[in-house]
Each structure stands twice: as C-alpha cells, then as structure tokens.
Scaffold this motif. Sequence first.
Motif, PDB file in Angstrom:
ATOM      1  N   ASN A   1       0.818  -1.205   0.000  1.00  0.00           N
ATOM      2  CA  ASN A   1       0.000   0.000   0.000  1.00  0.00           C
ATOM      3  C   ASN A   1       0.857   1.263   0.000  1.00  0.00           C
ATOM      4  O   ASN A   1       2.002   1.254   0.426  1.00  0.00           O
ATOM      5  N   ARG A   2       0.290   2.349  -0.515  1.00  0.00           N
ATOM      6  CA  ARG A   2       0.850   3.696  -0.533  1.00  0.00           C
ATOM      7  C   ARG A   2       1.951   3.879  -1.571  1.00  0.00           C
ATOM      8  O   ARG A   2       1.983   4.853  -2.277  1.00  0.00           O
TER       9      ARG A   2
ATOM     10  N   ASP B   1      -2.329   2.445  -7.380  1.00  0.00           N
ATOM     11  CA  ASP B   1      -3.081   2.462  -6.124  1.00  0.00           C
ATOM     12  C   ASP B   1      -3.641   3.859  -5.886  1.00  0.00           C
ATOM     13  O   ASP B   1      -3.170   4.842  -6.474  1.00  0.00           O
TER      14      ASP B   1
ATOM     15  N   ASN C   1      -4.765   6.504  -2.640  1.00  0.00           N
ATOM     16  CA  ASN C   1      -4.601   6.687  -1.202  1.00  0.00           C
ATOM     17  C   ASN C   1      -5.000   8.090  -0.754  1.00  0.00           C
ATOM     18  O   ASN C   1      -5.015   9.036  -1.554  1.00  0.00           O
TER      19      ASN C   1
ATOM     20  N   ASP D   1      -4.321  11.595   0.793  1.00  0.00           N
ATOM     21  CA  ASP D   1      -3.143  12.458   0.684  1.00  0.00           C
ATOM     22  C   ASP D   1      -3.061  13.471   1.818  1.00  0.00           C
ATOM     23  O   ASP D   1      -2.016  13.621   2.442  1.00  0.00           O
TER      24      ASP D   1
ATOM     25  N   LYS E   1       6.599   6.841   3.651  1.00  0.00           N
ATOM     26  CA  LYS E   1       5.835   5.632   3.330  1.00  0.00           C
ATOM     27  C   LYS E   1       6.763   4.558   2.796  1.00  0.00           C
ATOM     28  O   LYS E   1       7.758   4.855   2.125  1.00  0.00           O
TER      29      LYS E   1
ATOM     30  N   ASN F   1       3.998   3.419   7.357  1.00  0.00           N
ATOM     31  CA  ASN F   1       4.206   4.832   7.076  1.00  0.00           C
ATOM     32  C   ASN F   1       4.290   5.622   8.376  1.00  0.00           C
ATOM     33  O   ASN F   1       3.796   5.197   9.427  1.00  0.00           O
TER      34      ASN F   1
END
Length: 412
Positions: free
Chosen positions: A8-9, A86, A88, A90, A113, A138
């Motif tokens: 992720n991220r 992806d 995400n 912000d 991250k 993160n």
Amino acid sequence: MSILHAQNRTFSPFSRYGLGELNPQGFGRNTAMGRTGIGIRTSQYLNNMNPAAYSAIDSMSFFFEAGLEAKIQRISSGQAEQDFSDINFDHFAFGFGVGPKMGISFGVRPATKAGYMFETLQQEATTPHILRVQGSGNITNLYGGLAYQLLPQLSLGINADFWFGDVTHTSYQEFIENPGDYKFGLLKEHRISNVMFDFGLQNTTRLGENKQLVVGAIFRPKTGINGETNTVEAQGYNYDPEGNLFTTSIILSEENNQWSSSMFEMPMKLGLGVSYSLIDKLTVAADYSTERWADSKFPDESTETANTTYLSFGAEFIPNERTAGNYLQRIRYRAGIHYNEDYIMLNDYQLRDFGMSFGLGLPLGRSNTSVNLGFEYGNIGTEEPNQIKETYGRFTLSFTMHEYWFMKRKFD
C-alpha cells in the motif's frame, strides 16, 4: 532478474531504506505548480510549505482542504519491468484567520511511506538461496501552526509537527537445494513518536498597484528523535502474508533498542523561495531547499544517507478571474518542474528524482471554493548503470472549501 509485488501507498523498492520514501510537502495547488510554496502567499488557498503564509488568510475566512492521490509506477531492472497502481489519502487540513494579523492551520498527511516486495536469486553465495525482501508502513505528520504579521510586509510563522507511526522491513532466505527445510527471516520495525518545529518567514514587496514580490524562508533545526527498533530473527516454513515473518515462527533472537536523541536525528532543513505575482492573473515561483542528512545519524546500518538538494519552478495563470460569461477564463492553469537529490545513497550513488507537473484549479460558483486537479510525471533512480529505475505518474484530486465566518446569509 527480480520479481516485484505491491504494497500500500507506494511500490517503490527505494522505500526499503531509512524511514521509507519521503512524501512531498504541499497541497493540490503546490503539487501542480512543481511543488513550489515557500515564497507563495495568497488569501485564496492554504499553503503548509511555509507557516508564515497562514497570516495571509482573511480574518473572516475559514478554509477546509482534503485530497486524494492515485499513483501509477513502473519499476524496471534491465529487461524486466512491472506496473503498479493504487489510490490513497493524501491530506486533510483546515485554516482560518484570527484577527487582522494572525492565521492558524491544522492538518494531517503521510510524512514517509514504505511498500515493496521483491525476490532475487543469490547464486554467488556460498549456499545458493532466494532472498525475499518486503516492507510496509508509514509515518504520519500531524501538524499545527500559526503565523503573525509582525509588519505590513513581514510575516513570521511556526509549525509544530508530530511525527508518529512505524515502518517494517523484513527479509527471508529460502535455500534452493532443500526448499522443504526451514526458511530464515529477519524483521526490523522502526517506530517513532516525536515533535519537531519548523519556522518560516515571508517578506512582501509591492511593486505597483497589482504586482508583488514575495521572498520566503523556512528553517528546521536538527532534532533528536525518540523511537525504537524491534529486531526479530526467526525460522519457519510458511511466509506470513501480513509481514510477521512466518505463520508459525521459531524465534532465534529478539531485541528491542530504544533510541536516544543522539542515535537518530532529523536533519537541519533550510529552504528559500520567491514568487512574483500579477494579482488575480499570474504567479511565478521558484524554491530551493536542502536537508543535511549526511550530518545526521540513523539507527539502521544498511542505510547510507546524503544531503538533499531540492529545486522547483512553477506558475499559475488565470485568463480572466472576473468574467461572468466564460468559465474557461476563470480556470487556474498550472504547471511546474522539480529536481530532487534524495537522502538515500545506493552503492555510493545518490538517488535522484526529476519530474514535471500540470494542473487545473476549477472554481465553484463565485467563491474561493474550488476543485484542484494535478498530474505529475517523473523518474527516480541513480546514475549507476543497469540499476532499478522507477517511472511514475501521480494524479491528485483535492477540494478547497472556503466559507466566511460571522456573516449573515441573505435569502430572497
């Protein structure tokens, strides 16, 4: 040849080092203008890149800002490449004026991250094996800041930044000749929880009735960080998809190291920025900043750091903000470029990022409320031949809501 997978991220293998990939500062407008903001001063948007800018907010105004990012990344190494994508969160922030000379802002956004997973064949080793490396997590920045207009042309500001969260790095060894034997794994989890302070100033010079020049500066002193590193060595048969080494682990060793302020220090940061504006028509901006990572210690022996250099240029153009009949002339057209020498060194080569950006500020009604669209395209890598490269496209969508306080609404 490496096989890469997603987390992720970010999907960047470069987030394997240090605290991970540093998240760029600024909100939607800053991003589309090449990530400039140190010298930008406006009463129509929030700007967290220089806390001195908060005092530009009108005393009767309230701003709410929220944004998302969608990122597409292509990781390549030699003839192999793979794509990832992806969406995400912000940022989330708000700000408001307090009297005629003071402004306040609060917000939250990722500061760093990590998210990667790849495996390589270690044939040159004494016992050939597959090395599998992955990371996730993160660090989040929760900030609060205020600015005061000390003189008509001079504003001073301060941000208190609370960084908290964890980043986990794991590695595994799987022996080729005996794949049914135990696999060996190493997990390192860095956790931090600390407050830092950023200081800023902006000096505004009027060059005529509708022209102004703003010079800004930011400074963050070197700050010792409180945190800890948990290190676990274990063996097992089946990988844990949650990143905790194995589904059933035999712990070989476990260690917890509490950081003292001298073990890990966030580096001194210094930045300068300038902007020239034709009020309600054109803004041109340039920023320079550096972080002295080479002077800071890091509690991870595999991480080699260097001083950063960050250069950015950007512009915003509004054909005719006051027109009533042509919406296209009220749109804010934005563009910019940036060049960054990152804090990570790989095999004595410094990581570099070069990109360009474009964006639109779409006004809603006749207020300062707007939808901001941005797109960045860039490349990250080193000058070392045949090394991993990253090509990215970053889409940003942010919403800036503006309201006036203490004003009675009138209905016909």
